[in-house]
Design a protein around this motif. Structure first.
Motif, short mmCIF file in Angstrom:
data_model
loop_
_atom_site.label_atom_id
_atom_site.label_comp_id
_atom_site.label_asym_id
_atom_site.label_seq_id
_atom_site.Cartn_x
_atom_site.Cartn_y
_atom_site.Cartn_z
N LYS A 112 -5.88 4.03 3.99
CA LYS A 112 -6.66 2.81 3.78
C LYS A 112 -6.10 1.59 4.52
O LYS A 112 -6.87 0.78 5.03
CB LYS A 112 -6.77 2.52 2.29
CG LYS A 112 -7.31 3.71 1.50
CD LYS A 112 -8.48 3.35 0.68
CE LYS A 112 -8.94 4.47 -0.21
NZ LYS A 112 -9.60 5.55 0.44
N GLU A 143 -7.09 1.96 8.12
CA GLU A 143 -8.53 1.72 8.28
C GLU A 143 -8.81 0.22 8.44
O GLU A 143 -9.54 -0.19 9.35
CB GLU A 143 -9.31 2.24 7.08
CG GLU A 143 -9.47 3.74 7.03
CD GLU A 143 -10.32 4.16 5.84
OE1 GLU A 143 -11.48 3.70 5.75
OE2 GLU A 143 -9.83 4.94 5.01
N LYS A 144 -8.22 -0.58 7.57
CA LYS A 144 -8.43 -2.03 7.62
C LYS A 144 -7.95 -2.59 8.95
O LYS A 144 -8.64 -3.39 9.59
CB LYS A 144 -7.69 -2.72 6.47
CG LYS A 144 -8.28 -2.46 5.11
CD LYS A 144 -7.47 -3.15 4.03
CE LYS A 144 -8.01 -2.87 2.64
NZ LYS A 144 -7.22 -3.55 1.61
N TYR A 201 0.28 5.38 0.33
CA TYR A 201 -0.68 6.44 0.65
C TYR A 201 -0.78 7.45 -0.49
O TYR A 201 0.24 7.88 -1.04
CB TYR A 201 -0.27 7.14 1.95
CG TYR A 201 -1.20 8.25 2.36
CD1 TYR A 201 -2.50 7.97 2.74
CD2 TYR A 201 -0.79 9.57 2.34
CE1 TYR A 201 -3.37 8.99 3.13
CE2 TYR A 201 -1.65 10.59 2.73
CZ TYR A 201 -2.93 10.30 3.10
OH TYR A 201 -3.79 11.30 3.48
N HIS A 258 -7.96 9.29 4.77
CA HIS A 258 -7.98 8.27 3.72
C HIS A 258 -6.73 7.39 3.76
O HIS A 258 -6.14 7.09 2.71
CB HIS A 258 -8.14 8.92 2.33
CG HIS A 258 -9.46 9.59 2.17
ND1 HIS A 258 -10.56 8.95 1.69
CD2 HIS A 258 -9.87 10.86 2.46
CE1 HIS A 258 -11.58 9.78 1.67
NE2 HIS A 258 -11.19 10.96 2.15
N ARG A 268 -9.76 7.37 8.69
CA ARG A 268 -10.80 7.55 7.66
C ARG A 268 -10.76 8.95 7.07
O ARG A 268 -10.84 9.12 5.87
CB ARG A 268 -12.18 7.28 8.25
CG ARG A 268 -12.54 5.84 8.34
CD ARG A 268 -13.97 5.68 8.79
NE ARG A 268 -14.32 4.29 8.85
CZ ARG A 268 -15.18 3.78 9.72
NH1 ARG A 268 -15.78 4.55 10.60
NH2 ARG A 268 -15.46 2.50 9.70
N TYR A 301 0.84 -1.20 0.00
CA TYR A 301 0.00 0.00 0.00
C TYR A 301 0.87 1.24 0.00
O TYR A 301 1.86 1.34 0.72
CB TYR A 301 -0.92 0.01 1.22
CG TYR A 301 -1.70 1.30 1.38
CD1 TYR A 301 -2.79 1.57 0.55
CD2 TYR A 301 -1.35 2.24 2.32
CE1 TYR A 301 -3.50 2.75 0.67
CE2 TYR A 301 -2.05 3.42 2.47
CZ TYR A 301 -3.13 3.67 1.63
OH TYR A 301 -3.84 4.85 1.76
#
Length: 165
Positions: A115, A118-119, A42, A113, A110, A40
């Motif tokens: 991600k 968040e997970k 950002y 953003h 959140r 990932y």
């Protein structure tokens, strides 16, 4: 503390962060491949567009987030140790402190953003297995450090200095 000891500790901290960065993706892939967060990256423009803020302000908020996560991991681990002790003593296990802390951090992730965070924070909020929680929290720490290694270094250095006093 004399300067040579401080330099050694700074070097050790820097080496620990470098090691974590170099081994972090493999840790994420090995333990959480189903989340697909090891690669990932950002995308700041998502937060810039959604929040209608300048990139510089978002970067400051990211730094605040990294600081918050690194401080939170200390409390996550503390709560896990308490839960382990309670488990050994056959006491009821109450995950509310971990859930509340994860929920608080989830809102920030959140909004910005982030991600992968968040997970992980959603998993932390809903997990009742202590070993899994430790993996998720370690992964959260890795992702925060990857987000801004310099901020992470400075934060961990301050935390270490504060604990020394």
């Amino acid at each position: 503390m004399n300067n040579s000891l401080k330099n050694i500790q700074d070097t050790q901290l820097c080496n620990n962060i470098d090691k974590l960065l170099s081994e972090g993706d493999s840790f994420l892939e090995k333990n959480l491949s189903d989340l697909k967060i090891s690669s990932y990256c950002y995308q700041i423009n998502e937060a810039v567009n959604e929040l209608s803020l300048e990139e510089e302000i978002i970067n400051e908020l990211i730094e605040d987030y990294v600081i918050q996560i690194l401080k939170s991991t200390i409390f996550f681990y503390k709560h896990i140790q308490e839960l382990k002790k309670n488990k050994l003593e056959n006491r009821p296990l109450n995950y509310i402190n971990i859930q509340n802390l994860a929920h608080k951090n989830l809102g920030v992730a959140r909004n910005l953003h982030i991600k992968d965070a968040e997970k992980l924070l959603k998993l932390i909020m809903n997990e009742n297995d202590l070993e899994s929680l430790e993996i998720y929290i370690k992964a959260l720490e890795i992702t925060a450090i990857k987000l801004n290694p310099l901020c992470a270094y400075e934060t961990l250095n301050l935390i270490k200095a504060k604990n020394f006093l």
